[in-house]
Design a protein around this motif. Structure first.
Motif, PDB file in Angstrom:
ATOM      1  N   TRP A  30       0.875  -1.220  -0.263  1.00 50.52           N
ATOM      2  CA  TRP A  30      -0.131   0.019  -0.040  1.00 50.52           C
ATOM      3  C   TRP A  30       1.000   1.333  -0.100  1.00 50.52           C
ATOM      4  O   TRP A  30       0.664   2.252  -0.769  1.00 50.52           O
ATOM      5  N   GLU A  31       1.830   1.293   0.981  1.00 49.66           N
ATOM      6  CA  GLU A  31       2.518   2.591   1.037  1.00 49.66           C
ATOM      7  C   GLU A  31       3.480   2.599  -0.402  1.00 49.66           C
ATOM      8  O   GLU A  31       3.688   3.612  -0.958  1.00 49.66           O
ATOM      9  N   THR A  32       4.066   1.507  -0.870  1.00 50.21           N
ATOM     10  CA  THR A  32       4.687   1.435  -2.165  1.00 50.21           C
ATOM     11  C   THR A  32       3.989   2.124  -3.274  1.00 50.21           C
ATOM     12  O   THR A  32       4.294   2.883  -4.100  1.00 50.21           O
ATOM     13  N   LEU A  33       2.469   1.334  -3.420  1.00 47.25           N
ATOM     14  CA  LEU A  33       1.687   2.143  -4.650  1.00 47.25           C
ATOM     15  C   LEU A  33       1.475   3.515  -4.326  1.00 47.25           C
ATOM     16  O   LEU A  33       1.899   4.221  -5.413  1.00 47.25           O
ATOM     17  N   ILE A  34       1.196   4.001  -3.322  1.00 47.96           N
ATOM     18  CA  ILE A  34       0.929   5.371  -3.362  1.00 47.96           C
ATOM     19  C   ILE A  34       2.072   6.213  -3.229  1.00 47.96           C
ATOM     20  O   ILE A  34       2.119   7.493  -3.981  1.00 47.96           O
ATOM     21  N   THR A  35       3.333   5.831  -2.755  1.00 43.43           N
ATOM     22  CA  THR A  35       4.568   7.004  -2.899  1.00 43.43           C
ATOM     23  C   THR A  35       4.932   6.901  -4.297  1.00 43.43           C
ATOM     24  O   THR A  35       5.371   7.865  -4.823  1.00 43.43           O
ATOM     25  N   PHE A  36       4.672   5.735  -5.171  1.00 40.15           N
ATOM     26  CA  PHE A  36       5.306   5.933  -6.573  1.00 40.15           C
ATOM     27  C   PHE A  36       4.195   6.373  -7.392  1.00 40.15           C
ATOM     28  O   PHE A  36       4.530   6.961  -8.331  1.00 40.15           O
ATOM     29  N   ILE A  37       2.833   6.428  -6.918  1.00 39.38           N
ATOM     30  CA  ILE A  37       1.759   7.358  -7.655  1.00 39.38           C
ATOM     31  C   ILE A  37       2.158   8.679  -7.289  1.00 39.38           C
ATOM     32  O   ILE A  37       2.446   9.517  -8.439  1.00 39.38           O
ATOM     33  N   LEU A  38       2.782   9.018  -6.245  1.00 41.66           N
ATOM     34  CA  LEU A  38       3.188  10.389  -6.046  1.00 41.66           C
ATOM     35  C   LEU A  38       4.526  10.978  -6.725  1.00 41.66           C
ATOM     36  O   LEU A  38       4.629  11.966  -7.023  1.00 41.66           O
TER      37      LEU A  38
ATOM     38  N   GLY B  23      -4.670  -1.399 -13.106  1.00 38.08           N
ATOM     39  CA  GLY B  23      -5.899  -1.251 -12.961  1.00 38.08           C
ATOM     40  C   GLY B  23      -6.516  -0.102 -12.112  1.00 38.08           C
ATOM     41  O   GLY B  23      -7.546   0.567 -12.021  1.00 38.08           O
ATOM     42  N   PHE B  24      -5.552   0.692 -11.228  1.00 36.07           N
ATOM     43  CA  PHE B  24      -5.486   1.497 -10.475  1.00 36.07           C
ATOM     44  C   PHE B  24      -5.504   2.844 -11.365  1.00 36.07           C
ATOM     45  O   PHE B  24      -4.674   3.016 -12.139  1.00 36.07           O
ATOM     46  N   TYR B  25      -6.327   3.945 -11.117  1.00 35.36           N
ATOM     47  CA  TYR B  25      -6.362   5.049 -11.587  1.00 35.36           C
ATOM     48  C   TYR B  25      -5.173   5.825 -11.548  1.00 35.36           C
ATOM     49  O   TYR B  25      -4.631   6.214 -10.411  1.00 35.36           O
ATOM     50  N   GLY B  26      -4.446   6.207 -12.853  1.00 38.26           N
ATOM     51  CA  GLY B  26      -3.123   6.823 -12.743  1.00 38.26           C
ATOM     52  C   GLY B  26      -1.993   6.012 -12.607  1.00 38.26           C
ATOM     53  O   GLY B  26      -0.806   6.677 -12.435  1.00 38.26           O
ATOM     54  N   VAL B  27      -2.110   4.836 -12.533  1.00 39.73           N
ATOM     55  CA  VAL B  27      -0.858   3.758 -12.616  1.00 39.73           C
ATOM     56  C   VAL B  27      -0.612   3.356 -13.931  1.00 39.73           C
ATOM     57  O   VAL B  27      -1.324   2.562 -14.311  1.00 39.73           O
ATOM     58  N   GLY B  28       0.608   3.817 -14.265  1.00 39.70           N
ATOM     59  CA  GLY B  28       0.993   3.179 -15.630  1.00 39.70           C
ATOM     60  C   GLY B  28       2.031   2.094 -15.425  1.00 39.70           C
ATOM     61  O   GLY B  28       2.343   1.582 -14.342  1.00 39.70           O
TER      62      GLY B  28
ATOM     63  N   ARG C 240      -1.695  14.600  -8.680  1.00 37.77           N
ATOM     64  CA  ARG C 240      -1.960  13.151  -8.426  1.00 37.77           C
ATOM     65  C   ARG C 240      -2.986  12.989  -7.526  1.00 37.77           C
ATOM     66  O   ARG C 240      -3.268  11.596  -7.123  1.00 37.77           O
ATOM     67  N   ALA C 241      -3.605  14.032  -6.848  1.00 37.05           N
ATOM     68  CA  ALA C 241      -4.371  13.765  -5.806  1.00 37.05           C
ATOM     69  C   ALA C 241      -5.578  12.998  -6.234  1.00 37.05           C
ATOM     70  O   ALA C 241      -6.137  11.905  -5.195  1.00 37.05           O
ATOM     71  N   PRO C 242      -6.441  13.016  -7.272  1.00 34.44           N
ATOM     72  CA  PRO C 242      -7.561  12.239  -7.768  1.00 34.44           C
ATOM     73  C   PRO C 242      -6.858  10.815  -7.621  1.00 34.44           C
ATOM     74  O   PRO C 242      -7.485   9.894  -7.353  1.00 34.44           O
ATOM     75  N   TYR C 243      -5.618  10.455  -7.978  1.00 32.86           N
ATOM     76  CA  TYR C 243      -5.074   9.133  -8.005  1.00 32.86           C
ATOM     77  C   TYR C 243      -5.194   8.439  -6.783  1.00 32.86           C
ATOM     78  O   TYR C 243      -5.482   7.460  -6.460  1.00 32.86           O
ATOM     79  N   LEU C 244      -4.568   9.209  -5.827  1.00 32.51           N
ATOM     80  CA  LEU C 244      -4.410   8.892  -4.384  1.00 32.51           C
ATOM     81  C   LEU C 244      -5.932   8.710  -3.893  1.00 32.51           C
ATOM     82  O   LEU C 244      -6.012   7.329  -3.222  1.00 32.51           O
TER      83      LEU C 244
ATOM     84  N   ALA D 289      -8.652   7.689  -5.522  1.00 35.62           N
ATOM     85  CA  ALA D 289      -9.198   6.684  -5.727  1.00 35.62           C
ATOM     86  C   ALA D 289      -8.706   5.264  -5.474  1.00 35.62           C
ATOM     87  O   ALA D 289      -9.418   4.345  -5.065  1.00 35.62           O
ATOM     88  N   ALA D 290      -7.222   5.338  -5.485  1.00 36.44           N
ATOM     89  CA  ALA D 290      -6.675   4.183  -4.852  1.00 36.44           C
ATOM     90  C   ALA D 290      -7.198   3.827  -3.344  1.00 36.44           C
ATOM     91  O   ALA D 290      -7.184   2.681  -2.893  1.00 36.44           O
ATOM     92  N   ALA D 291      -7.145   4.717  -2.569  1.00 38.74           N
ATOM     93  CA  ALA D 291      -7.618   4.787  -1.317  1.00 38.74           C
ATOM     94  C   ALA D 291      -8.967   4.371  -1.197  1.00 38.74           C
ATOM     95  O   ALA D 291      -9.208   3.270  -0.157  1.00 38.74           O
ATOM     96  N   GLU D 292      -9.898   4.751  -1.997  1.00 31.75           N
ATOM     97  CA  GLU D 292     -11.195   4.427  -1.961  1.00 31.75           C
ATOM     98  C   GLU D 292     -11.241   2.679  -2.264  1.00 31.75           C
ATOM     99  O   GLU D 292     -12.030   2.214  -1.750  1.00 31.75           O
ATOM    100  N   GLN D 293     -10.580   2.485  -3.223  1.00 29.18           N
ATOM    101  CA  GLN D 293     -10.857   1.079  -3.769  1.00 29.18           C
ATOM    102  C   GLN D 293     -10.147   0.230  -2.625  1.00 29.18           C
ATOM    103  O   GLN D 293     -10.752  -0.954  -2.311  1.00 29.18           O
ATOM    104  N   VAL D 294      -8.952   0.360  -2.187  1.00 21.73           N
ATOM    105  CA  VAL D 294      -8.372  -0.369  -1.199  1.00 21.73           C
ATOM    106  C   VAL D 294      -9.272  -0.520   0.113  1.00 21.73           C
ATOM    107  O   VAL D 294      -9.381  -1.507   0.787  1.00 21.73           O
ATOM    108  N   ALA D 295      -9.685   0.757   0.647  1.00 20.45           N
ATOM    109  CA  ALA D 295     -10.373   0.690   1.862  1.00 20.45           C
ATOM    110  C   ALA D 295     -11.804  -0.047   1.755  1.00 20.45           C
ATOM    111  O   ALA D 295     -12.243  -0.202   2.811  1.00 20.45           O
ATOM    112  N   ALA D 296     -12.337   0.180   0.808  1.00 20.83           N
ATOM    113  CA  ALA D 296     -13.678  -0.833   0.526  1.00 20.83           C
ATOM    114  C   ALA D 296     -13.511  -2.125  -0.046  1.00 20.83           C
ATOM    115  O   ALA D 296     -14.528  -2.893  -0.110  1.00 20.83           O
ATOM    116  N   GLY D 297     -12.083  -2.639  -0.107  1.00 15.08           N
ATOM    117  CA  GLY D 297     -11.855  -4.078  -0.074  1.00 15.08           C
ATOM    118  C   GLY D 297     -12.083  -4.354  -1.624  1.00 15.08           C
ATOM    119  O   GLY D 297     -12.249  -5.728  -1.911  1.00 15.08           O
TER     120      GLY D 297
END
Length: 273
Positions: free
Chosen positions: A105-113, A201-206, A166-170, A172-180
């Motif tokens: 989770w941390e790695t995904l978010i920090t590299f989106i950032l 499949g996460f928004y903003g992740v290439g 990148r805020a919308p990417y963060l 979107a990812a948080a909502e997907q993971v938090a919702a399971g």
């Protein structure tokens, strides 16, 4: 407590290798690493011997896997053939870099950032997120925020952490993971190709962010991320042909050596001709 590490291991190189954004050099040779809710202070007190401020049980359960101490990096480095002179130089200079096994989770978010940000700017944004939304842990530090914490953040609060576009990417990812809707731990069971597809499949992740997450969180050492600096390495040192495929399951390690070398030889890779 003291621990012995006989394989390639450099605190400075690991902390400045661009794969983690919370490592810090402190005074008197100490370095700080944070993994989950655990904080480690570590320094080399004599060659191959390190003083660590944690228990033996924590070292074995948390930090030895985090630093990938079960893998022989010296053997990987020595296996670079003489015919690949540029990579041999990079591996020699990067000796001591290891692939950290970080939280997905941390790695995904920090590299989106990380997209289109300098390393100092990434570190600042990550620390702001942790200070605002992370749980307080030892020595006045904060854990990385949970998905639920980021999903519940206000637009204003999130913007104050300087994620920029990148805020919308963060969120979107948080909502997907938090919702399971995505089980990041469960993705570890997937093949490399399936894992990359799931991460994209996460928004903003290439491709680049997916490969960074796969390498630094899931230990997929056969995957070599390609950023601007690695593109320059490929263009200038290898006439546009990626060298990483030839290294198979160790490609990600060689990529880190190449990235570390590139950070210290920017003029060589940016010069004309």
């Amino acid at each position: 407590m003291e621990v012995s590490i006989r394989d390639d291991f450099s605190l400075d190189k690991i902390a400045n290798s661009g794969q983690c954004f919370r490592a810090r050099q402190l005074s008197e040779g100490w370095f700080r690493f944070i993994a989950g809710q655990k904080l480690l202070c570590i320094r080399e007190c004599r060659p191959g011997i390190f003083e660590v401020r944690c228990s033996e049980a924590e070292w074995q359960a948390v930090w030895a896997p985090y630093f990938d101490l079960g893998r022989d990096y010296a053997a990987i480095r020595r296996a670079v053939p003489p015919s690949d002179a540029w990579m041999r130089r990079a591996a020699a200079e990067g000796c001591g870099v290891r692939i950290l096994r970080q939280d997905p989770w941390e790695t995904l978010i920090t590299f989106i950032l990380s997209q289109r940000k300098s390393i100092p700017a990434i570190r600042q944004a990550v620390e702001l997120l942790c200070e605002r939304y992370g749980e307080s842990i030892a020595q006045g530090q904060h854990a990385f925020p949970t998905a639920a914490a980021l999903a519940g953040a206000s637009d204003k609060g999130l913007a104050a952490c300087k994620p920029g576009y990148r805020a919308p990417y963060l969120r979107a990812a948080a909502e997907q993971v938090a919702a399971g809707r995505v089980d990041l731990a469960g993705l570890a069971k997937l093949s490399d190709g399936e894992l990359l597809s799931a991460l994209k499949g996460f928004y903003g992740v290439g491709e680049k962010v997916a490969r960074c997450t796969a390498l630094f969180a899931y230990g997929r050492l056969g995957l070599a991320p390609v950023d601007t600096w690695i593109e320059r390495v490929i263009a200038r040192a290898y006439d546009g042909h990626s060298p990483f495929l030839r290294y198979g399951p160790d490609a990600g390690v060689l990529q880190q050596y190449a990235f570390y070398y590139a950070q210290n030889h920017k003029a060589e890779l940016c010069g004309a001709g």
